[in-house]
Design a protein around this motif. Sequence first.
Motif, PDB file in Angstrom:
ATOM      1  N   ARG A 294      22.841  51.598  75.337  1.00 54.34           N
ATOM      2  CA  ARG A 294      22.452  51.778  76.735  1.00 54.34           C
ATOM      3  C   ARG A 294      21.871  51.577  77.502  1.00 54.34           C
ATOM      4  NH1 ARG A 294      27.458  53.641  78.595  1.00 54.34           N
ATOM      5  NH2 ARG A 294      27.605  54.818  77.592  1.00 54.34           N
ATOM      6  N   ASN A 295      21.271  51.071  78.936  1.00 55.82           N
ATOM      7  CA  ASN A 295      20.245  50.658  79.541  1.00 55.82           C
ATOM      8  C   ASN A 295      20.606  51.496  80.097  1.00 55.82           C
ATOM      9  OD1 ASN A 295      21.703  49.486  82.226  1.00 55.82           O
ATOM     10  ND2 ASN A 295      22.201  47.793  81.262  1.00 55.82           N
ATOM     11  N   ALA A 296      18.926  51.199  81.493  1.00 52.37           N
ATOM     12  CA  ALA A 296      18.577  52.657  82.272  1.00 52.37           C
ATOM     13  C   ALA A 296      19.994  52.784  83.292  1.00 52.37           C
ATOM     14  CB  ALA A 296      17.439  52.374  82.690  1.00 52.37           C
ATOM     15  N   ASN A 297      20.784  51.927  83.640  1.00 55.53           N
ATOM     16  CA  ASN A 297      21.220  51.917  84.589  1.00 55.53           C
ATOM     17  C   ASN A 297      22.297  52.774  84.037  1.00 55.53           C
ATOM     18  OD1 ASN A 297      22.532  49.612  83.614  1.00 55.53           O
ATOM     19  ND2 ASN A 297      22.345  48.179  85.338  1.00 55.53           N
ATOM     20  N   GLY A 298      23.063  52.417  83.407  1.00 57.36           N
ATOM     21  CA  GLY A 298      23.934  53.220  82.442  1.00 57.36           C
ATOM     22  C   GLY A 298      24.709  52.182  82.124  1.00 57.36           C
ATOM     23  N   THR A 299      25.306  50.682  82.123  1.00 59.81           N
ATOM     24  CA  THR A 299      25.727  49.922  81.720  1.00 59.81           C
ATOM     25  C   THR A 299      24.890  49.481  80.248  1.00 59.81           C
ATOM     26  OG1 THR A 299      23.994  48.386  83.149  1.00 59.81           O
ATOM     27  CG2 THR A 299      26.779  48.912  84.194  1.00 59.81           C
ATOM     28  N   LEU A 300      25.985  48.627  79.781  1.00 53.35           N
ATOM     29  CA  LEU A 300      25.857  48.683  77.804  1.00 53.35           C
ATOM     30  C   LEU A 300      25.835  47.011  77.698  1.00 53.35           C
ATOM     31  CD1 LEU A 300      29.416  50.177  76.835  1.00 53.35           C
ATOM     32  CD2 LEU A 300      27.165  50.731  76.373  1.00 53.35           C
ATOM     33  N   ASN A 301      23.783  46.714  77.359  1.00 50.07           N
ATOM     34  CA  ASN A 301      23.417  45.860  77.087  1.00 50.07           C
ATOM     35  C   ASN A 301      24.319  44.948  75.359  1.00 50.07           C
ATOM     36  OD1 ASN A 301      21.897  45.362  79.535  1.00 50.07           O
ATOM     37  ND2 ASN A 301      20.100  45.721  78.085  1.00 50.07           N
ATOM     38  N   VAL A 302      24.248  44.041  75.378  1.00 50.28           N
ATOM     39  CA  VAL A 302      24.395  43.387  73.917  1.00 50.28           C
ATOM     40  C   VAL A 302      23.943  41.960  73.970  1.00 50.28           C
ATOM     41  CG1 VAL A 302      26.916  42.396  72.539  1.00 50.28           C
ATOM     42  CG2 VAL A 302      27.162  43.532  74.104  1.00 50.28           C
ATOM     43  N   THR A 303      23.325  42.208  72.784  1.00 55.99           N
ATOM     44  CA  THR A 303      21.797  41.480  71.996  1.00 55.99           C
ATOM     45  C   THR A 303      22.322  40.134  71.295  1.00 55.99           C
ATOM     46  OG1 THR A 303      20.930  43.434  73.137  1.00 55.99           O
ATOM     47  CG2 THR A 303      19.332  40.811  71.652  1.00 55.99           C
ATOM     48  N   ALA A 309      20.137  39.295  75.606  1.00 61.22           N
ATOM     49  CA  ALA A 309      20.858  40.581  75.885  1.00 61.22           C
ATOM     50  C   ALA A 309      21.614  39.795  77.324  1.00 61.22           C
ATOM     51  CB  ALA A 309      19.657  41.460  75.957  1.00 61.22           C
ATOM     52  N   GLU A 310      22.664  40.723  77.579  1.00 62.56           N
ATOM     53  CA  GLU A 310      23.961  40.302  78.948  1.00 62.56           C
ATOM     54  C   GLU A 310      23.936  42.017  79.237  1.00 62.56           C
ATOM     55  OE1 GLU A 310      24.121  38.330  80.835  1.00 62.56           O
ATOM     56  OE2 GLU A 310      23.396  36.552  79.499  1.00 62.56           O
ATOM     57  N   ARG A 311      24.218  42.367  80.692  1.00 60.24           N
ATOM     58  CA  ARG A 311      24.463  43.588  80.724  1.00 60.24           C
ATOM     59  C   ARG A 311      26.275  43.777  80.420  1.00 60.24           C
ATOM     60  NH1 ARG A 311      21.838  45.835  85.544  1.00 60.24           N
ATOM     61  NH2 ARG A 311      24.249  44.208  86.950  1.00 60.24           N
ATOM     62  N   TYR A 312      26.551  45.094  80.874  1.00 63.55           N
ATOM     63  CA  TYR A 312      28.467  44.688  80.505  1.00 63.55           C
ATOM     64  C   TYR A 312      28.744  46.062  80.731  1.00 63.55           C
ATOM     65  CZ  TYR A 312      28.446  40.021  77.963  1.00 63.55           C
ATOM     66  OH  TYR A 312      28.009  38.811  77.670  1.00 63.55           O
ATOM     67  N   ASP A 313      29.578  46.307  81.027  1.00 67.60           N
ATOM     68  CA  ASP A 313      30.148  47.323  81.642  1.00 67.60           C
ATOM     69  C   ASP A 313      31.183  48.677  80.940  1.00 67.60           C
ATOM     70  OD1 ASP A 313      29.408  48.125  84.779  1.00 67.60           O
ATOM     71  OD2 ASP A 313      30.383  46.677  85.513  1.00 67.60           O
ATOM     72  N   ALA A 314      32.018  47.486  79.890  1.00 66.99           N
ATOM     73  CA  ALA A 314      32.602  47.335  79.016  1.00 66.99           C
ATOM     74  C   ALA A 314      32.572  46.800  77.874  1.00 66.99           C
ATOM     75  CB  ALA A 314      34.014  48.117  79.067  1.00 66.99           C
TER      76      ALA A 314
END
Length: 547
Positions: A294-303, A309-314
């Motif tokens: 989980r990242n600071a803005n509440g979404t998910l990071n996949v590395t 690393a990319e940010r995803y809502d799901a």
Amino acid sequence: MPELTAFGPDFPFAYDDWITHPDGLGSIPRDQHGTPVAVIGAGASGIIAAYELMKLGLRPVIYESARFGGRLRSQPFEGSDGIIAELGGMRFPKSSRGFFHYLDLMGCRTSPFPNPLSAAAGSTVIDLEGETFFARKLDDLPPLYREIAEAYDKALADQAAFPDLQEAIRARDTTRIKELWNPLVAKWDERTFYDFIAGSDAFREKGFRHREVFGQVGFGTGGWDSDFPNSMLEILRVNLLGLDDDQHLVEGGVDQVLKRLWRATPPCAHWPEGTSLASLNGGITRSRATAIARNANGTLNVTDQWGNAERYDAVLSTCQTHLLTTAIEVEEDLFAQSLWMALDRTRYMQSAKTFVMVDRPFWKDIDPATGRPLMSMTLTDRLTRGTYFFDNGPDQPAVICLSYAWMTDALKVLPLSADKRVDLALKALKKIYPDVDIAAHIRGAPICVSWEADANFLGAFKGALPGHYRYNHRIYGHFMQEQLPQSQRGLFIAGDGVSWTPAWVEGAVQTGLNAVWGIMAHFGGKTPEANPGPGDFYPELGPIALT
């Protein structure tokens, strides 16, 4: 009589009706169109879920650690023109209506699988304790084998209300299914398959020999002794849903179903005509996923393995569940501790296959001394256990699966090279067919697999032990996330290991579709009024909760 389909019994929802309804699976708000969703794993569950998410207007970004297709792995023999060995899933029951929907949609063709005593096999040889029997049908075997088949049918009827329950599944009578199945969950969750056999009146009165032979050569697709330690619920589902019956192979290799879905261009919300999973992913999958947090803005990071690393809502993870505790660094707070327990306790079975390509289907040659084929589909208590023959046509090389084994039998060959495995298999078969020189027909290099030795799998498929129903219930129902704390939402799991029917592709399809519903709900979407989805029915028809 209605066709038998994989309808329930734990969650009797008509997935085949949902995915074929003219109104589609649902929709998401327009402002969510084009949103990236990470899909970890390019196997059946991941690709089918991604295909449906794309149609909803989302942008699936697919991560794959090794080979596209997961355990739908069709490996060509070197130097051949499309001659393949099916290293993972190779036989697909017609009751798997969800999988066959996508198979048919992609224009793939199937043929009956050459299982023991089937017309597709032509003939079967059973070799047990040095005694060999030739048969084309069950009645050709000694009375012992018919007695075993009858005893198992009687055990199912006496202890599992089998005829009534299967009739309810055929009729898709959800009330009757629940009425019959739910008491069986409490009765058999903590008891083994062997307990079911040994404790039945039908087998007890026959004696140990009948149970022994049942374990060695079994019924339908072969011996079942490797499943004796498993929860009986696991086996009941296989029988009830016809997963061991009317099985087919996919001509040209089953992996082409997923490869065609990857390139398919269905009508989609948001995306222009001609959009495919391949085009949305630049023609190639991302590398192996190594971390989810989980990242600071509440979404998910996949590395990925290269540190990108990319940010995803799901995020949808479709890999073997225990890889979430070994191969991927998953932030602990993303799952409840009770779910971590279930993921860790999931037990996977070992499986090994050894294939060779031969110059032609020589086993069909008639032995002038016996008037029988030189070789037949073979079940034995020797190292090979099950030997299968695949004819690609009179002008094509053929394939022999010299050995298909599970658990202890698979572990016996785990450290051995492909050549050594072939050598051991040929020596075992030589004792059954002393006058047949199999090696003279072998061409090219053998192909072998031990799924437990593959770091991307660490096992072939789940085999639930007694007492594991509660664990399975937790991971299966995880797509229903409305009641979860916000910190645990957005990461979904799917795959046949999450399903109630491990080792069968239909379980991968159904849990992938559950995740599609869950992700659609996560983005504020909904199903059409005329076509409610699995999550809409789950509160009413979901699996019974054991105390």
